[in-house]
Design a protein around this motif. Sequence first.
Motif, PDB file in Angstrom:
ATOM      1  N   SER A 204      71.377 -10.161 146.262  1.00  0.00           N
ATOM      2  CA  SER A 204      71.969  -9.383 147.345  1.00  0.00           C
ATOM      3  C   SER A 204      73.420  -9.807 147.522  1.00  0.00           C
ATOM      4  CB  SER A 204      71.225  -9.618 148.650  1.00  0.00           C
ATOM      5  OG  SER A 204      69.914  -9.140 148.543  1.00  0.00           O
ATOM      6  N   PRO A 205      74.295  -8.869 147.882  1.00  0.00           N
ATOM      7  CA  PRO A 205      75.711  -9.239 148.082  1.00  0.00           C
ATOM      8  C   PRO A 205      75.864 -10.326 149.126  1.00  0.00           C
ATOM      9  CG  PRO A 205      75.440  -6.859 148.076  1.00  0.00           C
ATOM     10  CD  PRO A 205      74.063  -7.450 148.091  1.00  0.00           C
TER      11      PRO A 205
ATOM     12  N   GLN B 154      68.373 -24.003 143.947  1.00  0.00           N
ATOM     13  CA  GLN B 154      67.701 -24.163 142.657  1.00  0.00           C
ATOM     14  C   GLN B 154      67.049 -22.857 142.219  1.00  0.00           C
ATOM     15  OE1 GLN B 154      67.843 -26.832 140.688  1.00  0.00           O
ATOM     16  NE2 GLN B 154      69.239 -27.696 142.190  1.00  0.00           N
ATOM     17  N   LYS B 155      66.550 -22.084 143.219  1.00  0.00           N
ATOM     18  CA  LYS B 155      65.822 -20.858 142.894  1.00  0.00           C
ATOM     19  C   LYS B 155      66.032 -19.858 144.021  1.00  0.00           C
ATOM     20  CE  LYS B 155      61.454 -21.595 142.788  1.00  0.00           C
ATOM     21  NZ  LYS B 155      60.015 -21.776 142.574  1.00  0.00           N
ATOM     22  N   MET B 156      66.240 -18.581 143.663  1.00  0.00           N
ATOM     23  CA  MET B 156      66.414 -17.522 144.653  1.00  0.00           C
ATOM     24  C   MET B 156      65.748 -16.262 144.119  1.00  0.00           C
ATOM     25  SD  MET B 156      70.398 -18.004 145.743  1.00  0.00           S
ATOM     26  CE  MET B 156      70.314 -16.937 147.164  1.00  0.00           C
ATOM     27  N   LEU B 157      65.746 -15.211 144.934  1.00  0.00           N
ATOM     28  CA  LEU B 157      65.226 -13.911 144.513  1.00  0.00           C
ATOM     29  C   LEU B 157      66.376 -12.927 144.402  1.00  0.00           C
ATOM     30  CD1 LEU B 157      62.052 -13.642 146.779  1.00  0.00           C
ATOM     31  CD2 LEU B 157      62.195 -14.444 144.418  1.00  0.00           C
ATOM     32  N   ASP B 158      66.353 -12.088 143.351  1.00  0.00           N
ATOM     33  CA  ASP B 158      67.388 -11.067 143.227  1.00  0.00           C
ATOM     34  C   ASP B 158      66.993  -9.849 144.049  1.00  0.00           C
ATOM     35  OD1 ASP B 158      65.602  -9.540 141.709  1.00  0.00           O
ATOM     36  OD2 ASP B 158      66.689  -9.810 139.826  1.00  0.00           O
ATOM     37  N   MET B 159      67.785  -8.760 143.959  1.00  0.00           N
ATOM     38  CA  MET B 159      67.550  -7.570 144.777  1.00  0.00           C
ATOM     39  C   MET B 159      66.214  -6.905 144.470  1.00  0.00           C
ATOM     40  SD  MET B 159      71.281  -5.827 145.221  1.00  0.00           S
ATOM     41  CE  MET B 159      72.020  -6.150 143.631  1.00  0.00           C
ATOM     42  N   ASP B 160      65.682  -7.159 143.265  1.00  0.00           N
ATOM     43  CA  ASP B 160      64.392  -6.579 142.885  1.00  0.00           C
ATOM     44  C   ASP B 160      63.228  -7.526 143.138  1.00  0.00           C
ATOM     45  OD1 ASP B 160      65.630  -4.238 141.966  1.00  0.00           O
ATOM     46  OD2 ASP B 160      66.044  -5.162 140.021  1.00  0.00           O
ATOM     47  N   GLY B 161      63.497  -8.702 143.692  1.00  0.00           N
ATOM     48  CA  GLY B 161      62.441  -9.664 143.985  1.00  0.00           C
ATOM     49  C   GLY B 161      62.128 -10.615 142.842  1.00  0.00           C
ATOM     50  N   HIS B 162      62.884 -10.555 141.758  1.00  0.00           N
ATOM     51  CA  HIS B 162      62.677 -11.466 140.637  1.00  0.00           C
ATOM     52  C   HIS B 162      63.343 -12.804 140.918  1.00  0.00           C
ATOM     53  CE1 HIS B 162      62.496  -7.418 138.669  1.00  0.00           C
ATOM     54  NE2 HIS B 162      61.358  -7.954 138.252  1.00  0.00           N
ATOM     55  N   ARG B 163      62.715 -13.870 140.426  1.00  0.00           N
ATOM     56  CA  ARG B 163      63.301 -15.194 140.602  1.00  0.00           C
ATOM     57  C   ARG B 163      64.523 -15.360 139.708  1.00  0.00           C
ATOM     58  NH1 ARG B 163      58.030 -18.810 140.240  1.00  0.00           N
ATOM     59  NH2 ARG B 163      57.349 -16.863 139.408  1.00  0.00           N
ATOM     60  N   VAL B 164      65.575 -15.949 140.265  1.00  0.00           N
ATOM     61  CA  VAL B 164      66.765 -16.306 139.503  1.00  0.00           C
ATOM     62  C   VAL B 164      67.104 -17.759 139.830  1.00  0.00           C
ATOM     63  CG1 VAL B 164      67.722 -13.972 139.337  1.00  0.00           C
ATOM     64  CG2 VAL B 164      68.299 -15.388 141.291  1.00  0.00           C
ATOM     65  N   TYR B 165      67.808 -18.379 138.916  1.00  0.00           N
ATOM     66  CA  TYR B 165      68.146 -19.789 139.041  1.00  0.00           C
ATOM     67  C   TYR B 165      69.662 -19.918 138.959  1.00  0.00           C
ATOM     68  CZ  TYR B 165      63.185 -20.004 138.160  1.00  0.00           C
ATOM     69  OH  TYR B 165      61.830 -19.814 138.251  1.00  0.00           O
TER      70      TYR B 165
END
Length: 159
Positions: A66-67, A96-107
Motif C-alpha cells: 500500500s502507498p 521483516q515481513k509485510m503484506l502487499d496490496m493483494d495480501g501476499h507476504r513480502v519481505y
Amino acid sequence: MINENKPVATVTGLYRGTFSGLEPLTKDTPLTLDEVRRNPVFYELELDPDEEDTDLIVDIIYDNMSPMRLQDLFRGSDIPKGVRFWPDWFDIPPYQKMLDMDGHRVYPRAPGIHTVRIRTARRKITQRGKKRDFSPENHGYISPVYEFAIAADTSENRE
C-alpha cells in the motif's frame, strides 16, 4: 497547446548516498544489509518550473505494498526556490515481513530484487488530514517501476 495537467514533479532516478556523493541505484549495484539498516535511498525530483510556488505531496509504493505517505514538501523551505532538481529520501520499511496490496507476504529488507514507484501531486491546503489527490487534474504523477537489489550478507562466509 499547453497541457494543463502536466505533472508538478517527476522522478528522474534513485540513488544511494556515499562518502563521495550520490550514486545511481539499480539492480546491478546492490545495497548491502548495513546500508539498508543505516542509510536512506534518495530519489530525484524534476520540478515543473511553471509551478514554482506549489507545495508537493509524495507517496512511495514499495514492493507493491500500500502507498506510504512521505513528508509533504513545501516550496521555499523543503524545496529551495530556483533549484530544478531536488533529491529527497525514503527509508526501506523496517519490517521483516509485510503484506502487499493483494495480501501476499513480502519481505522488505530481504536480499533480492525490490521495486519502488513514487507518486507526486500538488498539495492543496484542503487536503491536510484528508485523502490525498494524485489525479491528473491535481497535476499527479506516478513514476515508472524502479528496481534495485539488496545483497545477501556474505560476512559469515569469510575467513
